[in-house]
Every structure is written in structure tokens, then in C-alpha cells.
Scaffold this motif. Structure first.
Motif, PDB file in Angstrom:
ATOM      1  N   UNK A   9      -1.648   8.413   3.368  1.00 12.03           N
ATOM      2  CA  UNK A   9      -2.078   8.741   4.733  1.00 12.03           C
ATOM      3  C   UNK A   9      -2.757   7.537   5.374  1.00 12.03           C
ATOM      4  N   UNK A  10      -3.656   6.925   4.629  1.00 16.36           N
ATOM      5  CA  UNK A  10      -4.384   5.763   5.145  1.00 16.36           C
ATOM      6  C   UNK A  10      -3.420   4.610   5.437  1.00 16.36           C
ATOM      7  N   UNK A  34       0.819  -1.216   0.000  1.00 10.97           N
ATOM      8  CA  UNK A  34       0.000   0.000   0.000  1.00 10.97           C
ATOM      9  C   UNK A  34       0.853   1.267   0.000  1.00 10.97           C
ATOM     10  N   UNK A  35       2.156   1.130   0.286  1.00  5.08           N
ATOM     11  CA  UNK A  35       3.045   2.292   0.302  1.00  5.08           C
ATOM     12  C   UNK A  35       3.549   2.662  -1.091  1.00  5.08           C
ATOM     13  N   UNK A  42      10.566   4.206   7.371  1.00  2.30           N
ATOM     14  CA  UNK A  42      11.313   4.923   8.410  1.00  2.30           C
ATOM     15  C   UNK A  42      10.354   5.758   9.264  1.00  2.30           C
ATOM     16  N   UNK A  43       9.447   6.473   8.614  1.00  2.00           N
ATOM     17  CA  UNK A  43       8.492   7.316   9.342  1.00  2.00           C
ATOM     18  C   UNK A  43       7.559   6.480  10.217  1.00  2.00           C
ATOM     19  N   UNK A  44       7.128   5.351   9.707  1.00  2.00           N
ATOM     20  CA  UNK A  44       6.221   4.467  10.458  1.00  2.00           C
ATOM     21  C   UNK A  44       6.915   3.940  11.712  1.00  2.00           C
ATOM     22  N   UNK A  94      -2.467   2.989   9.143  1.00  2.00           N
ATOM     23  CA  UNK A  94      -2.777   1.567   9.337  1.00  2.00           C
ATOM     24  C   UNK A  94      -1.542   0.797   9.784  1.00  2.00           C
ATOM     25  N   UNK A  95      -0.410   1.082   9.159  1.00  2.00           N
ATOM     26  CA  UNK A  95       0.818   0.359   9.478  1.00  2.00           C
ATOM     27  C   UNK A  95       1.380   0.768  10.841  1.00  2.00           C
ATOM     28  N   UNK A  96       1.189   2.012  11.222  1.00  2.00           N
ATOM     29  CA  UNK A  96       1.599   2.430  12.571  1.00  2.00           C
ATOM     30  C   UNK A  96       0.788   1.667  13.615  1.00  2.00           C
TER      31      UNK A  96
END
Length: 280
Positions: free
Chosen positions: A36-37, A26-27, A78-80, A41-43
């Protein structure tokens, strides 16, 4: 064929083929709403599942090994990991931070380490005490100078103390191998006013009063007797990812006045007030 299209063929699909986690697919999109979604979701998945954090870290490792560190999907990983405050990912993020040739990855990893906070900063400082090369020491001091943004405000004193020791150690190095200016600048940005006399001594005795960078640090520190760490109007995290978490950020801004109002309300409703203007 334009270079950008060639890069997409060589880099994007190559990392996409390496991904074992279907959810990460999804990325691989340019649609901001879908990103954004997917990120949110992954976080949530990371927060609920420690094993998934590990697999996400492995995916980041794989991307680095295969030269895909600048891929947009890798930067989202990285952000997640950062927003999930993943301690599992700290060493991989430090490795990413050290990859100066991959500027986007290096920058994202630095922001991530700040976001994770104390555990990441402790690991980073231990790493610097192992005396890596000049460029990496410079880079790390710059990052530590941005620690005014961390949530664990009390820990800033520990970073100041660390920088005092590092300034002393940098002075012992050969001039060509010193990251002294960067260490001093970091100390000044964190508002270590107690260092002011020491920095003036270094400036005069070590540089005969001729070093613009150190002079600037001394002047900024002299103007900050309260020792207030520098905090930009927009943190690096907000600048890079604010558009993804804008609802969360706005919620915090809204809640701060509400919390103050609640505290005031608590004063009125739970304590006797002698103020004639105070209304129950």
C-alpha cells in the motif's frame, strides 16, 4: 521443490534483476502494508514526474518481452500507471490487454484502460477498427460493455455510436469470424435502447430467432427504456484494488452527502426562500 517455489525462483528474481528503478524494488514484497505504501508513493511520483511514467512504462515493456507479465510486481506497475491516468502507457497497456495467454496481466490491463478513461478507450476503438482477430475483438467488446463505470459519463454516447457501427461491420463477416454477440451484449449493457428494433431484426432475420446470447441482450435492453448503462455495485477497479485505496473510496462516499448538504446550505444562505418551514 513445489511448483510455486520454482516459479518464484524463475520469475520473481528475473524481473527483479531487470528493474533499473530502485524505487520499484519496494513492490517485491508480500507485506500488504508495504505494498500500500509503495503503490501510493509511486503513484505520487508518476503524477509529479512525466519522465518517471515513461520509465515505468519501459519497465512494463521489458517485463512483457522477458515473459514476466504475470509477476506480482508487474501487475502493481499496471495499477500504478492506471491510477496515475498515464497516457504514456496506453499502447503498452493495450499490448498487455491483447496477451490472452497471460490472464492476470490481460485482466489488469483491461481494468487499467477503463481507469484511464477516454484517451485509452479512444485508442482501443481505433485499434479495433484496424480489424484484429476474432478473440481480441470479442475481448474488447466485453471491455467496452463495462464502460458504464467510467467517470466521463458523456463519452458513453460515443461508445454506443461506435458499437452501432461495429455491429453493422460484424454482420458482414463470415459467421465463424463474427464477434457479433459480444458487440450486441456490450451495446445492451450500455443501455443503447435506440438499438432495440435493429437487434430484434438481426435476431429474427440473421438467426431465425434462435440465439440465446442475442435474445438475452434484447430482453435486458427491453427492460431498460431509460437507457441506463449497467454499473456493478463494485467496479472492477474497486474489486481489484479497493483494499489499497479504501481510504480514498471511503472519503468519496463521505463527501457525497456533504456536497449535497453544502448545496442545500448554499440554497438557504444565498437565496431568499419563501418556504415558511425554511430556517435561515
Amino acid at each position: 521443490m513445489p511448483d510455486s517455489e520454482l516459479d518464484e525462483i524463475l520469475d520473481g528474481p528475473s524481473f527483479k534483476e531487470l528493474v533499473d528503478e530502485p524505487e520499484l524494488l519496494s513492490l517485491f514484497t508480500d507485506d500488504r502494508r508495504e505494498i500500500v505504501r509503495a503503490v501510493h508513493t509511486l503513484i505520487d511520483r508518476c503524477l509529479d514526474d512525466g519522465d518517471f511514467q515513461g520509465r515505468l512504462t519501459d519497465a512494463l515493456d521489458t517485463a512483457i518481452e522477458d515473459g514476466c507479465g504475470e509477476d506480482a510486481a508487474v501487475l502493481w506497475i499496471v495499477a500504478i500507471l492506471a491510477e496515475a491516468r498515464s497516457q504514456t502507457a496506453i499502447h503498452t497497456l493495450m499490448r498487455s490487454f491483447a496477451m490472452e495467454d497471460e490472464e492476470s496481466l490481460c485482466n489488469a490491463a483491461g481494468i487499467a484502460l477503463l481507469r484511464i478513461g477516454v484517451p485509452a478507450l479512444e485508442a482501443l476503438m481505433e485499434w479495433i477498427d484496424e480489424e484484429p482477430g476474432l478473440d481480441l475483438r470479442r475481448q474488447t467488446y466485453r471491455l467496452l460493455g463495462d464502460c458504464g463505470v467510467i467517470e466521463e459519463r458523456g463519452y458513453i454516447e460515443d461508445i454506443k455510436e461506435f458499437l452501432r457501427a461495429r455491429i453493422a461491420r460484424e454482420q458482414l463477416r463470415e459467421p465463424a469470424d463474427r464477434a457479433l454477440e459480444e458487440a450486441i451484449a456490450a451495446s445492451a449493457r450500455l443501455g443503447d435502447y435506440e438499438q432495440l428494433d435493429n437487434l430484434r431484426e438481426i435476431f429474427v432475420q440473421g438467426y431465425e430467432g434462435r440465439n440465446t446470447s442475442i435474445q438475452d441482450s434484447i430482453e435486458s435492453l427491453a427492460e431498460n427504456p431509460d437507457g441506463i448503462p449497467f454499473v456493478p455495485s463494485m467496479t472492477p477497479w474497486e474489486e481489484s484494488y479497493g483494499w489499497i485505496f479504501e481510504e480514498d473510496l471511503e472519503s468519496r462516499r463521505v463527501n457525497r452527502p456533504q456536497e449535497q448538504e453544502d448545496a442545500s446550505s448554499s440554497h438557504h444562505h444565498h437565496h431568499h426562500c419563501d418556504d415558511e418551514d425554511c430556517e435561515e
